[in-house]
Design a protein around this motif. Structure first.
Motif, PDB file in Angstrom:
ATOM      1  N   GLU A   1      49.939  49.058  12.455  1.00 13.60           N
ATOM      2  CA  GLU A   1      50.466  50.273  11.831  1.00 13.60           C
ATOM      3  C   GLU A   1      51.173  50.023  10.502  1.00 13.60           C
ATOM      4  OE1 GLU A   1      52.730  52.301  14.848  1.00 13.60           O
ATOM      5  OE2 GLU A   1      50.925  52.757  16.003  1.00 13.60           O
ATOM      6  N   GLN A   2      50.756  48.969   9.790  1.00 11.11           N
ATOM      7  CA  GLN A   2      51.260  48.744   8.432  1.00 11.11           C
ATOM      8  C   GLN A   2      50.651  49.759   7.471  1.00 11.11           C
ATOM      9  OE1 GLN A   2      50.674  44.675   7.249  1.00 11.11           O
ATOM     10  NE2 GLN A   2      51.658  43.890   9.081  1.00 11.11           N
ATOM     11  N   VAL A   3      49.453  50.232   7.817  1.00  9.12           N
ATOM     12  CA  VAL A   3      48.825  51.337   7.096  1.00  9.12           C
ATOM     13  C   VAL A   3      48.463  52.391   8.131  1.00  9.12           C
ATOM     14  CG1 VAL A   3      47.941  49.954   5.176  1.00  9.12           C
ATOM     15  CG2 VAL A   3      46.518  50.315   7.180  1.00  9.12           C
ATOM     16  N   ASN A   4      48.348  53.629   7.674  1.00 13.83           N
ATOM     17  CA  ASN A   4      48.111  54.726   8.614  1.00 13.83           C
ATOM     18  C   ASN A   4      46.653  55.092   8.802  1.00 13.83           C
ATOM     19  OD1 ASN A   4      50.880  55.149   9.151  1.00 13.83           O
ATOM     20  ND2 ASN A   4      51.079  56.160   7.166  1.00 13.83           N
ATOM     21  N   SER A   5      45.798  54.705   7.843  1.00 15.90           N
ATOM     22  CA  SER A   5      44.420  55.156   7.941  1.00 15.90           C
ATOM     23  C   SER A   5      43.493  54.340   7.045  1.00 15.90           C
ATOM     24  CB  SER A   5      44.319  56.629   7.547  1.00 15.90           C
ATOM     25  OG  SER A   5      44.618  56.764   6.171  1.00 15.90           O
ATOM     26  N   VAL A   6      42.204  54.514   7.287  1.00 18.82           N
ATOM     27  CA  VAL A   6      41.182  53.933   6.422  1.00 18.82           C
ATOM     28  C   VAL A   6      41.299  54.541   5.031  1.00 18.82           C
ATOM     29  CG1 VAL A   6      38.693  53.809   6.040  1.00 18.82           C
ATOM     30  CG2 VAL A   6      39.616  53.351   8.314  1.00 18.82           C
ATOM     31  N   ASP A   7      41.644  55.818   4.959  1.00 25.03           N
ATOM     32  CA  ASP A   7      41.826  56.484   3.664  1.00 25.03           C
ATOM     33  C   ASP A   7      42.877  55.769   2.817  1.00 25.03           C
ATOM     34  OD1 ASP A   7      40.037  58.306   4.666  1.00 25.03           O
ATOM     35  OD2 ASP A   7      41.482  59.930   4.869  1.00 25.03           O
ATOM     36  N   GLU A   8      43.955  55.367   3.457  1.00 25.30           N
ATOM     37  CA  GLU A   8      45.034  54.678   2.742  1.00 25.30           C
ATOM     38  C   GLU A   8      44.544  53.330   2.197  1.00 25.30           C
ATOM     39  OE1 GLU A   8      49.490  52.963   3.744  1.00 25.30           O
ATOM     40  OE2 GLU A   8      48.703  54.625   4.948  1.00 25.30           O
ATOM     41  N   ILE A   9      43.788  52.598   2.998  1.00 22.65           N
ATOM     42  CA  ILE A   9      43.221  51.320   2.542  1.00 22.65           C
ATOM     43  C   ILE A   9      42.271  51.567   1.375  1.00 22.65           C
ATOM     44  CG2 ILE A   9      41.726  49.382   3.172  1.00 22.65           C
ATOM     45  CD1 ILE A   9      42.880  49.636   6.042  1.00 22.65           C
ATOM     46  N   ALA A  10      41.421  52.576   1.501  1.00 24.26           N
ATOM     47  CA  ALA A  10      40.447  52.881   0.452  1.00 24.26           C
ATOM     48  C   ALA A  10      41.147  53.190  -0.871  1.00 24.26           C
ATOM     49  CB  ALA A  10      39.565  54.045   0.879  1.00 24.26           C
TER      50      ALA A  10
END
Length: 103
Positions: free
Chosen positions: A33-42
């Motif tokens: 949970e360091q990032v919330n979504s694939v969208d955030e990584i993208a």
């Protein structure tokens, strides 16, 4: 140089190794949970969501496949693009190894 017992010289494919490392990092970030979504990584990586999703699957390759890639002993047709195009990549590690020609 060819050592006794080695039939093909090893060649580490850096793009493949880097893609696997990147995908494993992304998977860890999502799971922890360091990032919330694939969208955030993208957004962060300046990639489209589809590419992130396709690459993310490489984060779940079997340890034997990752070891073969790191040592340069992966099957010759195993590339980043061949893995990204596979929509039928099995989740079970034994099945992955068989499907990708490691066994």
């Amino acid at each position: 140089m060819v050592l006794a017992g080695e039939t093909t010289p090893s060649r580490v494919e850096l793009p493949l190794l880097k893609a696997v490392a990147r995908a494993r990092r992304w998977a860890f970030e999502l799971i922890s949970e360091q990032v919330n979504s694939v969208d955030e990584i993208a957004r962060r990586e300046h990639l489209d969501k589809r590419s992130v999703r396709r690459l993310l699957r490489l984060g779940f390759l079997s340890p034997r496949l990752i070891e073969a890639i790191a040592e340069g002993h992966q099957p010759p047709d195993l590339t980043v693009f061949s893995l990204m195009r596979r929509v039928d990549l099995p989740l079970l590690w034994n099945a992955q190894e068989q499907a990708l020609g490691l066994r």
